[in-house]
Design an enzyme around this catalytic site. Sequence first.
Site, short mmCIF file in Angstrom:
data_model
loop_
_atom_site.label_atom_id
_atom_site.label_comp_id
_atom_site.label_asym_id
_atom_site.label_seq_id
_atom_site.Cartn_x
_atom_site.Cartn_y
_atom_site.Cartn_z
N GLN A 51 -6.67 10.06 0.98
CA GLN A 51 -6.99 8.74 1.55
C GLN A 51 -5.70 8.13 2.11
O GLN A 51 -4.81 7.76 1.34
CB GLN A 51 -7.55 7.86 0.44
CG GLN A 51 -7.89 6.45 0.84
CD GLN A 51 -8.09 5.57 -0.39
OE1 GLN A 51 -7.64 5.91 -1.49
NE2 GLN A 51 -8.73 4.44 -0.22
N SER A 81 -2.92 3.04 2.26
CA SER A 81 -1.76 2.22 1.91
C SER A 81 -0.54 2.58 2.75
O SER A 81 -0.31 3.75 3.09
CB SER A 81 -1.40 2.42 0.44
OG SER A 81 -2.48 2.10 -0.38
N GLU A 139 -14.64 4.15 -4.01
CA GLU A 139 -13.45 4.36 -4.84
C GLU A 139 -13.57 3.55 -6.13
O GLU A 139 -13.28 4.02 -7.22
CB GLU A 139 -12.20 3.91 -4.06
CG GLU A 139 -10.92 4.05 -4.88
CD GLU A 139 -9.67 3.73 -4.07
OE1 GLU A 139 -9.74 2.84 -3.20
OE2 GLU A 139 -8.64 4.35 -4.33
N GLU A 194 -5.09 -7.74 -10.46
CA GLU A 194 -5.06 -9.10 -9.90
C GLU A 194 -6.06 -9.20 -8.73
O GLU A 194 -6.80 -10.17 -8.62
CB GLU A 194 -3.65 -9.46 -9.41
CG GLU A 194 -2.61 -9.66 -10.50
CD GLU A 194 -2.12 -8.35 -11.11
OE1 GLU A 194 -2.29 -7.28 -10.48
OE2 GLU A 194 -1.57 -8.38 -12.23
C1 FAD Z 1 -1.58 6.48 -8.97
C2 FAD Z 1 -1.80 5.84 -7.64
C3 FAD Z 1 -2.48 6.53 -6.67
C4 FAD Z 1 -2.71 5.95 -5.42
N1 FAD Z 1 -3.36 6.70 -4.48
C5 FAD Z 1 -3.53 6.18 -3.24
C6 FAD Z 1 -4.14 6.96 -2.22
O1 FAD Z 1 -4.52 8.11 -2.44
N2 FAD Z 1 -4.27 6.43 -0.99
C7 FAD Z 1 -3.87 5.16 -0.70
O2 FAD Z 1 -4.06 4.74 0.44
N3 FAD Z 1 -3.27 4.39 -1.64
C8 FAD Z 1 -3.09 4.87 -2.91
N4 FAD Z 1 -2.48 4.12 -3.87
C9 FAD Z 1 -1.94 2.81 -3.50
C10 FAD Z 1 -2.66 1.63 -4.13
O3 FAD Z 1 -3.91 1.43 -3.48
C11 FAD Z 1 -1.73 0.42 -3.95
O4 FAD Z 1 -0.59 0.68 -4.74
C12 FAD Z 1 -2.39 -0.85 -4.42
O5 FAD Z 1 -3.43 -1.21 -3.56
C13 FAD Z 1 -1.37 -2.01 -4.49
O6 FAD Z 1 -0.64 -2.11 -3.30
P1 FAD Z 1 0.96 -2.19 -3.31
O7 FAD Z 1 1.46 -1.08 -4.17
O8 FAD Z 1 1.44 -2.25 -1.90
O9 FAD Z 1 1.30 -3.56 -4.07
P2 FAD Z 1 1.33 -5.02 -3.44
O10 FAD Z 1 0.09 -5.23 -2.63
O11 FAD Z 1 2.63 -5.21 -2.76
O12 FAD Z 1 1.24 -5.91 -4.74
C14 FAD Z 1 2.39 -6.19 -5.57
C15 FAD Z 1 1.94 -7.10 -6.72
O13 FAD Z 1 1.44 -8.34 -6.16
C16 FAD Z 1 0.12 -8.59 -6.63
N5 FAD Z 1 -0.65 -9.23 -5.55
C17 FAD Z 1 -0.70 -8.83 -4.24
N6 FAD Z 1 -1.54 -9.63 -3.54
C18 FAD Z 1 -2.06 -10.51 -4.43
C19 FAD Z 1 -3.00 -11.58 -4.33
N7 FAD Z 1 -3.57 -11.88 -3.16
N8 FAD Z 1 -3.31 -12.28 -5.46
C20 FAD Z 1 -2.73 -11.97 -6.67
N9 FAD Z 1 -1.82 -10.97 -6.82
C21 FAD Z 1 -1.49 -10.26 -5.73
C22 FAD Z 1 -0.44 -7.23 -6.97
O14 FAD Z 1 -1.50 -7.32 -7.93
C23 FAD Z 1 0.78 -6.52 -7.54
O15 FAD Z 1 0.96 -6.86 -8.90
C24 FAD Z 1 -2.24 4.64 -5.13
C25 FAD Z 1 -1.55 3.94 -6.13
C26 FAD Z 1 -1.33 4.52 -7.37
C27 FAD Z 1 -0.60 3.75 -8.41
#
Ligand code: FAD
Length: 426
Positions: free
Chosen positions: A135, A138, A253, A394
């Site tokens: 997928q 991100s 998902e 969150e």
């Molecule tokens: C093991 C693992 C596998 C993954 N596999 C995939 C994959 O196969 N394909 C893919 O596309 N992605 C994948 N991901 C990515 C995952 O979808 C993202 O890590 C996740 O959506 C969070 O995005 P970010 O890491 O950019 O954090 P951010 O969006 O930058 O968030 C940082 C912090 O801010 C908080 N936050 C952000 N916005 C808000 C809001 N509006 N209100 C309250 N709190 C908020 C979040 O909860 C978090 O604590 C994977 C992640 C992990 C850990």
Amino acid sequence: MAVDVAALTPEQLREQTRAWLRENLPAGWMEAVDTGDDATFAQLRQQLDYDDWCVRLGEAGYATPTWPAEYGAGLSLSPGQAKHVNDVLSHYKVPRPFNIIGIGMGGPTVMAWGSEELKHRLLRGIATNQEIWCQLFSEPGAGSDVAGLATRAVRDGDEWVVTGQKVWTTLAHVSRYGMLVARTNPDLPKHQGLSYFIVDMQAPGVDVRPLVQMTGDAEFNEVYLNDVRIPDSMRLGREGDGWRVAITTLMNERVALSGAGSVSHEGVGGSGVERIIDRHKPVTDPGFRQRLAQAYIEGTLIRLTNQRAAARRKSGAEAGPEGSVTKLFQAEYNKRLQKLAIDMEGAAGMAWDGPALGRRERMGRVAVAPDDARSVPVGFLRAQANTIEGGTSEIMRNILGERVLGLPKEPDNSRELPWKDVPRSG
Ligand SMILES: Cc1cc2nc3c(=O)[nH]c(=O)nc-3n(C[C@H](O)[C@H](O)[C@H](O)COP(=O)(O)OP(=O)(O)OC[C@H]3O[C@@H](n4cnc5c(N)ncnc54)[C@H](O)[C@@H]3O)c2cc1C
């Protein structure tokens, strides 16, 4: 298939599944499970050719029992009927494909949005584990707010030329296809200028680089897309409609990560607790007994909620809030459960001998014994990702607040602006 499996009663379905396993599993496998002969079972599991097994399971329809049989992999069962098949497979500890993203999200998205030609071309490879999917949503600057993504797709005749960077892409290093959302019109607000493609991960310009996690494993990757060409026939949904297609993927998902795929007792519920008790019995410490009982109650609640969701789907009702409830609760629950497991393990839970569980083991090609000392600390470390992957806790709470409880939406000034005018860092 000669028998119309979809017309069978629950008991006939179970018997049909057992009969198929009897014919296809190595001799002695089912007896070893039924009599608790762990040594024989471990030996037979070690000898099983995993790749070949996945092809047979998939072609017979048992890897994806709810998928329409006409596409070469599936039994056309309802979720309620599939539960009976899955119960038997779980009981006999039948190895399943590790193509979880393909089965849980890719296949359902192709079925909802793909042409007949794409369904015939893609679904069988997913179910037989021969074509792994990932997928590509991100990005370094777009995770929770994935609609803000920056990867560009520009039309060139019958093709699209894609440039950008994705991150956290689970299984990209072994994938044949990726579900890609890219920006096709930066002049529109962020949700409107997106399109959805299936990208061949072996195409020129796809550069996959592993990311090592604290488990020592590298199940996910960075993916650089450098002028990657995608035929327009691999677009799902209309140009500019990518967000709606992405929602289909994200909804599936959430269901997959909530444990709703495993409504049996063998899946979510008592099994994690039972595994811990098996390692430490008799459990005499009253504090641990209390926490085990609490974990059992919470696991049972998740299982029952998933059963309710399955019953709703079976009755034709629209998906309710159960998916978001159990995604949130399951992720937080698993962290508590793994913490309990490691607390009970004592000092032995803080380290392990030898290498981390490698990719081959995680992907089911090599059997990991349940009493493997590595499984407890690695399980604890891996569980930390549960509250991030597939949407953070969150974000799940925001969704529940807005869509289920009807609370006011979070202010988001960027929703109506053309994407190119939204302020961004980097
Ligand atoms: C093991 C693992 C596998 C993954 N596999 C995939 C994959 O196969 N394909 C893919 O596309 N992605 C994948 N991901 C990515 C995952 O979808 C993202 O890590 C996740 O959506 C969070 O995005 P970010 O890491 O950019 O954090 P951010 O969006 O930058 O968030 C940082 C912090 O801010 C908080 N936050 C952000 N916005 C808000 C809001 N509006 N209100 C309250 N709190 C908020 C979040 O909860 C978090 O604590 C994977 C992640 C992990 C850990």
